[in-house]
Design a protein around this motif. Sequence first.
Motif, PDB file in Angstrom:
ATOM      1  N   SER A  22       0.860  -1.410  -0.389  1.00 19.72           N
ATOM      2  CA  SER A  22       0.307  -0.306  -0.202  1.00 19.72           C
ATOM      3  C   SER A  22       1.031   0.986   0.100  1.00 19.72           C
ATOM      4  O   SER A  22       2.079   1.626   0.444  1.00 19.72           O
ATOM      5  CB  SER A  22      -0.843   0.090   1.625  1.00 19.72           C
ATOM      6  N   GLY A  23       0.293   2.083  -0.315  1.00 12.96           N
ATOM      7  CA  GLY A  23       0.863   3.667  -0.672  1.00 12.96           C
ATOM      8  C   GLY A  23      -0.116   4.938  -1.283  1.00 12.96           C
ATOM      9  O   GLY A  23      -1.073   3.803  -1.144  1.00 12.96           O
ATOM     10  N   SER A  24       0.220   5.904  -0.168  1.00 16.18           N
ATOM     11  CA  SER A  24      -0.912   6.707  -0.929  1.00 16.18           C
ATOM     12  C   SER A  24       0.038   8.294  -1.509  1.00 16.18           C
ATOM     13  O   SER A  24       1.453   7.758  -1.852  1.00 16.18           O
ATOM     14  CB  SER A  24      -0.903   7.260   0.792  1.00 16.18           C
ATOM     15  N   CYS A  25      -0.514   9.496  -2.413  1.00 13.17           N
ATOM     16  CA  CYS A  25      -0.625  10.424  -2.823  1.00 13.17           C
ATOM     17  C   CYS A  25      -0.069  11.025  -1.626  1.00 13.17           C
ATOM     18  O   CYS A  25      -0.092  10.783   0.095  1.00 13.17           O
ATOM     19  CB  CYS A  25      -1.557  11.344  -3.271  1.00 13.17           C
ATOM     20  N   LEU A  26       0.613  12.127  -1.627  1.00 11.81           N
ATOM     21  CA  LEU A  26       1.280  13.240  -0.707  1.00 11.81           C
ATOM     22  C   LEU A  26       0.294  14.054   0.216  1.00 11.81           C
ATOM     23  O   LEU A  26       0.951  13.511   1.251  1.00 11.81           O
ATOM     24  CB  LEU A  26       2.249  14.707  -1.705  1.00 11.81           C
ATOM     25  N   CYS A  27      -0.224  14.255  -0.150  1.00  9.09           N
ATOM     26  CA  CYS A  27      -1.639  14.648   0.544  1.00  9.09           C
ATOM     27  C   CYS A  27      -2.079  13.792   1.731  1.00  9.09           C
ATOM     28  O   CYS A  27      -2.890  13.942   2.699  1.00  9.09           O
ATOM     29  CB  CYS A  27      -1.847  15.230   0.530  1.00  9.09           C
ATOM     30  N   GLY A  28      -2.079  12.130   0.776  1.00 10.16           N
ATOM     31  CA  GLY A  28      -2.885  11.065   1.864  1.00 10.16           C
ATOM     32  C   GLY A  28      -4.479  11.235   1.972  1.00 10.16           C
ATOM     33  O   GLY A  28      -4.918  10.275   2.252  1.00 10.16           O
ATOM     34  N   SER A  29      -5.050  11.318   0.290  1.00  8.28           N
ATOM     35  CA  SER A  29      -6.391  11.108   0.475  1.00  8.28           C
ATOM     36  C   SER A  29      -6.402  10.314   0.053  1.00  8.28           C
ATOM     37  O   SER A  29      -7.489   9.334  -0.209  1.00  8.28           O
ATOM     38  CB  SER A  29      -6.751  12.880  -0.576  1.00  8.28           C
ATOM     39  N   GLY A 104      -1.452  16.534  -6.963  1.00  9.16           N
ATOM     40  CA  GLY A 104      -0.434  16.414  -8.558  1.00  9.16           C
ATOM     41  C   GLY A 104      -0.404  15.120  -8.669  1.00  9.16           C
ATOM     42  O   GLY A 104      -0.063  15.209  -9.481  1.00  9.16           O
ATOM     43  N   ASN A 105      -0.395  14.275  -7.474  1.00 10.41           N
ATOM     44  CA  ASN A 105       0.469  12.314  -7.646  1.00 10.41           C
ATOM     45  C   ASN A 105      -0.648  12.212  -8.605  1.00 10.41           C
ATOM     46  O   ASN A 105      -1.356  11.536  -8.536  1.00 10.41           O
ATOM     47  CB  ASN A 105       0.358  12.135  -5.911  1.00 10.41           C
ATOM     48  N   PRO A 106       0.579  11.591  -9.045  1.00  8.26           N
ATOM     49  CA  PRO A 106       0.457  10.778 -10.488  1.00  8.26           C
ATOM     50  C   PRO A 106      -0.427   9.471  -9.935  1.00  8.26           C
ATOM     51  O   PRO A 106       0.341   8.197  -8.556  1.00  8.26           O
ATOM     52  CB  PRO A 106       1.218  10.355 -11.269  1.00  8.26           C
ATOM     53  N   VAL A 107      -1.541   8.802  -9.875  1.00  5.16           N
ATOM     54  CA  VAL A 107      -1.639   7.407  -9.067  1.00  5.16           C
ATOM     55  C   VAL A 107      -1.908   6.032 -10.412  1.00  5.16           C
ATOM     56  O   VAL A 107      -1.830   5.165  -9.989  1.00  5.16           O
ATOM     57  CB  VAL A 107      -3.229   7.116  -8.888  1.00  5.16           C
ATOM     58  N   LYS A 108      -2.720   6.146 -10.852  1.00  9.49           N
ATOM     59  CA  LYS A 108      -2.570   5.034 -12.201  1.00  9.49           C
ATOM     60  C   LYS A 108      -3.069   5.820 -13.716  1.00  9.49           C
ATOM     61  O   LYS A 108      -3.644   6.975 -13.793  1.00  9.49           O
ATOM     62  CB  LYS A 108      -3.716   4.527 -11.354  1.00  9.49           C
ATOM     63  N   SER A 109      -2.588   4.831 -14.251  1.00 11.34           N
ATOM     64  CA  SER A 109      -3.738   4.887 -15.717  1.00 11.34           C
ATOM     65  C   SER A 109      -4.237   3.497 -16.672  1.00 11.34           C
ATOM     66  O   SER A 109      -4.135   2.698 -16.203  1.00 11.34           O
ATOM     67  CB  SER A 109      -2.036   5.136 -16.856  1.00 11.34           C
ATOM     68  N   GLU A 110      -4.759   4.000 -17.369  1.00 11.21           N
ATOM     69  CA  GLU A 110      -5.651   2.843 -17.902  1.00 11.21           C
ATOM     70  C   GLU A 110      -5.587   3.378 -19.532  1.00 11.21           C
ATOM     71  O   GLU A 110      -6.022   4.222 -19.810  1.00 11.21           O
ATOM     72  CB  GLU A 110      -7.104   2.082 -16.998  1.00 11.21           C
ATOM     73  N   THR A 111      -5.978   1.783 -20.400  1.00  9.00           N
ATOM     74  CA  THR A 111      -6.066   2.256 -21.351  1.00  9.00           C
ATOM     75  C   THR A 111      -6.700   0.694 -22.103  1.00  9.00           C
ATOM     76  O   THR A 111      -6.676   0.241 -21.600  1.00  9.00           O
ATOM     77  CB  THR A 111      -4.466   2.338 -22.062  1.00  9.00           C
ATOM     78  N   SER A 112      -7.271   0.940 -23.613  1.00  9.41           N
ATOM     79  CA  SER A 112      -7.453  -0.029 -23.630  1.00  9.41           C
ATOM     80  C   SER A 112      -6.876  -1.066 -24.306  1.00  9.41           C
ATOM     81  O   SER A 112      -7.334  -2.649 -24.665  1.00  9.41           O
ATOM     82  CB  SER A 112      -8.733   0.501 -24.836  1.00  9.41           C
ATOM     83  N   ILE A 119      -2.324   0.097 -14.758  1.00  3.86           N
ATOM     84  CA  ILE A 119      -1.469   0.961 -14.947  1.00  3.86           C
ATOM     85  C   ILE A 119      -0.800   0.992 -13.845  1.00  3.86           C
ATOM     86  O   ILE A 119      -1.084   3.180 -13.784  1.00  3.86           O
ATOM     87  CB  ILE A 119      -0.150   1.684 -15.949  1.00  3.86           C
ATOM     88  N   ILE A 120      -0.841   1.471 -12.550  1.00  5.26           N
ATOM     89  CA  ILE A 120      -0.176   1.633 -10.885  1.00  5.26           C
ATOM     90  C   ILE A 120       0.991   2.480 -11.407  1.00  5.26           C
ATOM     91  O   ILE A 120       2.295   2.244 -11.522  1.00  5.26           O
ATOM     92  CB  ILE A 120      -0.477   1.085  -9.875  1.00  5.26           C
ATOM     93  N   LYS A 121       1.131   3.596 -11.342  1.00  2.00           N
ATOM     94  CA  LYS A 121       2.384   4.794 -11.093  1.00  2.00           C
ATOM     95  C   LYS A 121       3.465   4.403  -9.036  1.00  2.00           C
ATOM     96  O   LYS A 121       2.062   4.659  -8.427  1.00  2.00           O
ATOM     97  CB  LYS A 121       2.104   5.772 -10.941  1.00  2.00           C
ATOM     98  N   MET A 122       4.361   4.083  -9.454  1.00  2.00           N
ATOM     99  CA  MET A 122       4.559   2.768  -8.049  1.00  2.00           C
ATOM    100  C   MET A 122       5.392   4.380  -7.090  1.00  2.00           C
ATOM    101  O   MET A 122       6.164   3.572  -5.924  1.00  2.00           O
ATOM    102  CB  MET A 122       5.836   1.571  -8.409  1.00  2.00           C
ATOM    103  N   GLY A 123       5.747   4.769  -7.929  1.00  4.22           N
ATOM    104  CA  GLY A 123       6.430   6.002  -6.659  1.00  4.22           C
ATOM    105  C   GLY A 123       5.875   5.788  -5.790  1.00  4.22           C
ATOM    106  O   GLY A 123       6.290   6.771  -5.023  1.00  4.22           O
ATOM    107  N   MET A 124       4.822   6.427  -5.074  1.00  7.96           N
ATOM    108  CA  MET A 124       3.765   6.416  -4.182  1.00  7.96           C
ATOM    109  C   MET A 124       4.226   5.631  -2.986  1.00  7.96           C
ATOM    110  O   MET A 124       3.140   5.556  -2.427  1.00  7.96           O
ATOM    111  CB  MET A 124       2.336   6.918  -4.478  1.00  7.96           C
TER     112      MET A 124
END
Length: 166
Positions: A22-29, A104-112, A119-124
Amino acid sequence: MPNQPTGDPNAHDASKFADSLSGSCLCGSITVTITDKDLFTKPRGHLCHCSNCRKVSGSYVSSNLLIEAEKVKIDDRDGTLKTYEDHATLSGNPVYRSFCSTDGNPVKSETSAYPGKVIIKMGMMPRIPQPETEGFGLHRHAWQGKNDGVAVYKLKWAGPEKERMS
Protein backbone atom coordinates in the motif's frame (compact mmCIF):
# COMPACT_ATOMS: atom_id res chain seq x y z
CA MET A 1 14.77 19.74 15.43
CA PRO A 2 14.50 19.47 11.62
CA ASN A 3 12.36 16.80 10.01
CA GLN A 4 14.03 13.49 9.32
CA PRO A 5 14.37 12.41 5.70
CA THR A 6 11.53 10.18 4.50
CA GLY A 7 11.13 7.54 1.87
CA ASP A 8 14.09 5.22 2.42
CA PRO A 9 12.96 1.98 0.68
CA ASN A 10 15.61 0.04 2.61
CA ALA A 11 13.69 0.80 5.80
CA HIS A 12 10.94 -1.50 4.48
CA ASP A 13 11.86 -5.17 4.26
CA ALA A 14 10.24 -6.72 1.16
CA SER A 15 8.96 -9.59 3.31
CA LYS A 16 6.46 -7.09 4.85
CA PHE A 17 4.77 -7.02 1.44
CA ALA A 18 4.40 -10.77 0.88
CA ASP A 19 0.64 -10.42 0.36
CA SER A 20 0.02 -6.76 -0.41
CA LEU A 21 1.61 -3.36 -0.84
CA SER A 22 0.00 0.00 0.00
CA GLY A 23 1.01 3.55 -0.69
CA SER A 24 -0.60 6.97 -0.84
CA CYS A 25 -0.47 10.28 -2.60
CA LEU A 26 1.45 13.10 -0.93
CA CYS A 27 -1.55 14.58 0.92
CA GLY A 28 -2.84 11.14 1.97
CA SER A 29 -6.26 11.49 0.36
CA ILE A 30 -5.73 8.56 -2.04
CA THR A 31 -4.47 5.17 -0.91
CA VAL A 32 -3.64 2.40 -3.36
CA THR A 33 -3.36 -1.22 -2.24
CA ILE A 34 -2.02 -3.93 -4.54
CA THR A 35 -2.79 -7.51 -3.50
CA ASP A 36 -0.39 -9.87 -5.26
CA LYS A 37 1.88 -12.52 -3.73
CA ASP A 38 4.48 -12.15 -6.52
CA LEU A 39 5.33 -8.45 -6.17
CA PHE A 40 8.78 -9.12 -4.72
CA THR A 41 9.41 -12.75 -5.72
CA LYS A 42 10.67 -11.82 -9.21
CA PRO A 43 11.22 -8.68 -11.30
CA ARG A 44 7.90 -6.91 -11.96
CA GLY A 45 6.75 -3.75 -13.60
CA HIS A 46 8.48 -1.52 -16.06
CA LEU A 47 10.23 1.76 -16.48
CA CYS A 48 8.79 3.96 -19.22
CA HIS A 49 10.77 6.62 -21.07
CA CYS A 50 7.97 7.92 -23.29
CA SER A 51 7.44 11.66 -23.15
CA ASN A 52 3.97 11.41 -21.65
CA CYS A 53 5.01 9.10 -18.79
CA ARG A 54 8.01 11.32 -18.08
CA LYS A 55 5.75 14.37 -17.89
CA VAL A 56 3.29 12.61 -15.60
CA SER A 57 6.07 11.40 -13.30
CA GLY A 58 7.97 14.69 -13.31
CA SER A 59 11.18 12.78 -13.91
CA TYR A 60 13.35 11.27 -16.64
CA VAL A 61 11.56 7.92 -16.27
CA SER A 62 8.31 6.61 -14.84
CA SER A 63 8.11 3.49 -12.67
CA ASN A 64 4.94 1.55 -13.53
CA LEU A 65 3.29 -1.74 -12.72
CA LEU A 66 0.79 -3.24 -15.18
CA ILE A 67 -1.49 -5.49 -13.13
CA GLU A 68 -4.96 -6.99 -13.17
CA ALA A 69 -7.53 -4.41 -12.04
CA GLU A 70 -9.06 -6.82 -9.52
CA LYS A 71 -5.75 -6.88 -7.63
CA VAL A 72 -5.88 -3.11 -7.03
CA LYS A 73 -8.00 -1.22 -4.50
CA ILE A 74 -8.06 2.57 -4.60
CA ASP A 75 -9.49 4.46 -1.63
CA ASP A 76 -10.29 8.09 -2.51
CA ARG A 77 -11.02 9.39 1.01
CA ASP A 78 -11.55 13.04 0.07
CA GLY A 79 -12.79 12.66 -3.51
CA THR A 80 -9.60 14.11 -5.02
CA LEU A 81 -8.99 11.46 -7.74
CA LYS A 82 -9.30 13.13 -11.15
CA THR A 83 -8.60 11.77 -14.63
CA TYR A 84 -7.00 13.37 -17.67
CA GLU A 85 -7.80 11.86 -21.09
CA ASP A 86 -4.46 11.73 -22.95
CA HIS A 87 -4.85 11.42 -26.74
CA ALA A 88 -1.18 12.09 -27.63
CA THR A 89 -0.35 8.37 -27.71
CA LEU A 90 1.52 6.03 -30.04
CA SER A 91 -1.66 4.09 -30.87
CA GLY A 92 -3.98 7.09 -31.03
CA ASN A 93 -6.16 5.44 -28.38
CA PRO A 94 -6.62 7.50 -25.22
CA VAL A 95 -4.77 6.77 -22.02
CA TYR A 96 -6.76 7.75 -18.95
CA ARG A 97 -4.24 9.20 -16.48
CA SER A 98 -5.57 9.56 -12.93
CA PHE A 99 -4.00 11.77 -10.29
CA CYS A 100 -4.71 13.49 -6.98
CA SER A 101 -6.21 16.91 -7.70
CA THR A 102 -4.89 18.27 -4.40
CA ASP A 103 -1.20 17.39 -4.63
CA GLY A 104 -0.83 16.34 -8.30
CA ASN A 105 0.48 12.88 -7.43
CA PRO A 106 0.06 10.43 -10.36
CA VAL A 107 -1.92 7.36 -9.29
CA LYS A 108 -2.79 5.15 -12.27
CA SER A 109 -3.30 4.95 -16.01
CA GLU A 110 -5.76 2.86 -18.00
CA THR A 111 -5.95 2.13 -21.72
CA SER A 112 -7.95 -0.12 -24.02
CA ALA A 113 -4.63 -1.68 -25.08
CA TYR A 114 -4.65 -3.61 -21.77
CA PRO A 115 -8.27 -4.59 -21.04
CA GLY A 116 -8.92 -5.60 -17.45
CA LYS A 117 -5.59 -4.16 -16.33
CA VAL A 118 -4.42 -0.97 -14.70
CA ILE A 119 -1.02 0.74 -14.72
CA ILE A 120 -0.12 1.77 -11.20
CA LYS A 121 2.36 4.63 -10.76
CA MET A 122 4.80 3.13 -8.31
CA GLY A 123 6.39 6.33 -6.97
CA MET A 124 3.78 6.45 -4.21
CA MET A 125 4.80 3.07 -2.80
CA PRO A 126 7.22 2.64 0.13
CA ARG A 127 9.15 0.06 -1.87
CA ILE A 128 9.15 -0.67 -5.60
CA PRO A 129 9.70 -4.12 -7.10
CA GLN A 130 12.70 -4.49 -9.38
CA PRO A 131 11.49 -3.78 -12.93
CA GLU A 132 11.65 -6.45 -15.61
CA THR A 133 11.48 -4.16 -18.66
CA GLU A 134 12.04 -0.63 -19.93
CA GLY A 135 9.83 0.79 -22.66
CA PHE A 136 10.68 3.53 -25.16
CA GLY A 137 14.39 2.81 -24.78
CA LEU A 138 14.99 4.97 -27.86
CA HIS A 139 13.91 7.91 -25.69
CA ARG A 140 16.44 7.27 -22.90
CA HIS A 141 18.88 10.07 -22.13
CA ALA A 142 22.49 9.32 -23.08
CA TRP A 143 23.64 9.90 -19.47
CA GLN A 144 21.29 7.29 -17.97
CA GLY A 145 22.91 4.21 -16.54
CA LYS A 146 21.88 0.69 -17.47
CA ASN A 147 19.80 -1.50 -15.20
CA ASP A 148 21.28 -5.00 -14.97
CA GLY A 149 18.89 -7.77 -15.96
CA VAL A 150 16.25 -5.37 -17.31
CA ALA A 151 15.24 -5.86 -20.95
CA VAL A 152 15.07 -2.59 -22.90
CA TYR A 153 12.64 -2.22 -25.81
CA LYS A 154 12.92 0.41 -28.56
CA LEU A 155 9.32 1.49 -28.12
CA LYS A 156 6.65 -0.45 -26.30
CA TRP A 157 7.56 -3.34 -24.02
CA ALA A 158 4.36 -5.16 -24.96
CA GLY A 159 2.25 -5.45 -28.08
CA PRO A 160 3.03 -5.36 -31.82
CA GLU A 161 5.53 -2.46 -31.53
CA LYS A 162 7.74 -4.57 -29.25
CA GLU A 163 11.33 -4.70 -30.49
CA ARG A 164 14.06 -5.40 -28.00
CA MET A 165 17.21 -3.25 -27.78
CA SER A 166 19.02 -5.37 -25.18
